[in-house]
Design a protein around this motif. Structure first.
Motif, mmCIF file in Angstrom:
data_model
loop_
_atom_site.group_PDB
_atom_site.id
_atom_site.type_symbol
_atom_site.label_atom_id
_atom_site.label_comp_id
_atom_site.label_asym_id
_atom_site.label_seq_id
_atom_site.Cartn_x
_atom_site.Cartn_y
_atom_site.Cartn_z
ATOM 1 N N MET A 113 0.825 -1.204 0.000
ATOM 2 C CA MET A 113 0.000 0.000 0.000
ATOM 3 C C MET A 113 0.864 1.261 0.000
ATOM 4 O O MET A 113 0.588 2.223 -0.731
ATOM 5 C CB MET A 113 -0.920 -0.006 1.221
ATOM 6 N N HIS A 117 0.481 3.886 -2.939
ATOM 7 C CA HIS A 117 -0.434 4.977 -2.630
ATOM 8 C C HIS A 117 0.218 6.178 -1.953
ATOM 9 O O HIS A 117 -0.416 7.230 -1.834
ATOM 10 C CB HIS A 117 -1.567 4.467 -1.745
ATOM 11 N N ALA A 172 -8.448 -6.035 2.747
ATOM 12 C CA ALA A 172 -8.034 -4.816 2.049
ATOM 13 C C ALA A 172 -7.144 -5.126 0.843
ATOM 14 O O ALA A 172 -6.381 -4.265 0.392
ATOM 15 C CB ALA A 172 -7.323 -3.874 3.008
ATOM 16 N N TRP A 175 -7.278 -2.367 -1.793
ATOM 17 C CA TRP A 175 -6.420 -1.184 -1.652
ATOM 18 C C TRP A 175 -4.957 -1.527 -1.923
ATOM 19 O O TRP A 175 -4.204 -0.712 -2.454
ATOM 20 C CB TRP A 175 -6.592 -0.601 -0.260
ATOM 21 N N ARG A 177 -4.038 -3.707 -4.039
ATOM 22 C CA ARG A 177 -3.979 -4.129 -5.442
ATOM 23 C C ARG A 177 -3.342 -5.510 -5.585
ATOM 24 O O ARG A 177 -2.479 -5.756 -6.423
ATOM 25 C CB ARG A 177 -3.234 -3.089 -6.289
ATOM 26 N N ASN A 209 -14.139 3.605 5.364
ATOM 27 C CA ASN A 209 -13.219 3.767 4.246
ATOM 28 C C ASN A 209 -13.513 2.676 3.219
ATOM 29 O O ASN A 209 -12.773 1.688 3.118
ATOM 30 C CB ASN A 209 -11.761 3.669 4.709
ATOM 31 N N HIS A 211 -13.002 2.470 0.232
ATOM 32 C CA HIS A 211 -11.937 2.327 -0.764
ATOM 33 C C HIS A 211 -11.020 1.153 -0.437
ATOM 34 O O HIS A 211 -10.382 0.593 -1.329
ATOM 35 C CB HIS A 211 -11.113 3.606 -0.833
ATOM 36 N N PHE A 212 -10.933 0.783 0.841
ATOM 37 C CA PHE A 212 -10.076 -0.334 1.240
ATOM 38 C C PHE A 212 -10.632 -1.670 0.766
ATOM 39 O O PHE A 212 -9.863 -2.585 0.472
ATOM 40 C CB PHE A 212 -9.937 -0.387 2.765
ATOM 41 N N GLU A 215 -14.189 -2.944 -4.574
ATOM 42 C CA GLU A 215 -13.579 -2.738 -5.881
ATOM 43 C C GLU A 215 -14.336 -1.708 -6.725
ATOM 44 O O GLU A 215 -13.784 -1.117 -7.647
ATOM 45 C CB GLU A 215 -13.501 -4.069 -6.640
ATOM 46 N N ALA A 219 -12.088 5.616 -5.594
ATOM 47 C CA ALA A 219 -11.036 5.906 -4.623
ATOM 48 C C ALA A 219 -10.194 7.116 -4.993
ATOM 49 O O ALA A 219 -9.245 7.448 -4.277
ATOM 50 C CB ALA A 219 -10.131 4.685 -4.471
ATOM 51 N N ALA A 223 -7.585 8.726 -2.515
ATOM 52 C CA ALA A 223 -6.174 8.436 -2.806
ATOM 53 C C ALA A 223 -5.340 9.711 -2.788
ATOM 54 O O ALA A 223 -4.221 9.733 -2.252
ATOM 55 C CB ALA A 223 -6.052 7.734 -4.152
ATOM 56 N N ASN A 226 -5.065 10.887 0.851
ATOM 57 C CA ASN A 226 -4.186 9.992 1.594
ATOM 58 C C ASN A 226 -2.722 10.242 1.249
ATOM 59 O O ASN A 226 -1.861 10.305 2.130
ATOM 60 C CB ASN A 226 -4.559 8.543 1.285
#
Length: 238
Positions: A113, A117, A172, A175, A177, A209, A211-212, A215, A219, A223, A226
């Motif tokens: 992450m 990110h 997660a 997030w 990926r 959150n 986004h974690f 899918e 985000a 992003a 963050n």
């Protein structure tokens, strides 16, 4: 006044004690730790957690703070007699998987992450590092998938703090990926925990959150926010 005062934020580690407290039905007071204002580094907070991280609890009945998420869940499980087997073999199995999360899943997925990110959007694109941590995260999820063959829960044949520890990180994967393609045992475990009302409530405390985990969540704004919030964590030799 509740016995437990929880200091936390909306992160994978931060959700863990909330999951326990909501599952156990234990009353607690909550303080949101604002990373944007570096509240985790404030002198009063460092007296509770010298590492300047979250989460931390203060057990008012015992009159002491406890930091590190694994130690917190262990303490809560012992204190309230929930989600930790009483037999030595079952307890040992739970603790092995608790440490598996602390030593492997959290650090590896956390770095996946970070490099995608935080480092990359702040001018430090590191393809080798990204591949290294994404690949290792996938390997660890494969370990979980193999272990979950024929099992409903991670350890001791029951829902325990091992599940609570691992779930926020492994879930997660979105997030981080990391692909979970073909990991059907793991997906089934996700589904079982996703269906628990207390867990879904916990994932909104202190804030949600999506986004974690989702899918389909947009985000993009999160992003950018963050990456900006943690820009100072990216070391530069320029």
């Amino acid at each position: 006044m509740a016995d437990i005062h929880l200091y936390t934020a909306a992160t994978m580690n931060g959700y863990k004690p909330v999951i326990f407290l909501e599952e156990a039905g234990v009353p607690y007071d909550l303080t949101f730790v604002d990373f944007a204002n570096q509240e985790q580094k404030a002198p009063d907070y460092l007296k509770l957690n010298p590492n300047g991280k979250i989460p931390t609890i203060v057990d008012r009945f015992e009159g002491r703070p406890i930091f590190e998420s694994g130690a917190i869940l262990w303490h809560l499980a012992e204190k309230y007699g929930q989600f930790l087997p009483s037999d030595p073999v079952g307890r040992s199995e739970v603790m092995q998987w608790l440490f598996f999360q602390v030593g492997h899943i959290g650090p590896m997925m956390g770095q996946a992450m970070y490099f995608q990110h935080i480092a990359a959007p702040n001018g430090h694109e590191e393809p080798f590092s990204i591949k290294r941590y994404v690949d290792e995260s996938r390997r660890l999820l494969e370990v979980l998938d193999t272990h979950l063959e024929g099992r409903e829960w991670i350890a001791a044949g029951q829902y325990t703090i091992a599940d609570m520890m691992i779930y926020p990180w492994a879930r997660a994967y979105v997030w981080a990926r990391v692909s979970v393609e073909g990991l059907d045992n793991l997906k089934g475990w996700f589904d079982r925990i996703d269906a628990r009302p207390a867990v879904q409530k916990a994932l909104t405390i202190p804030k949600a959150n999506p986004h974690f985990w989702d899918e389909k969540a947009d985000a993009s704004a999160f992003a950018k926010e963050n990456a900006a919030r943690f820009a100072s964590d990216v070391k530069s030799d320029r």
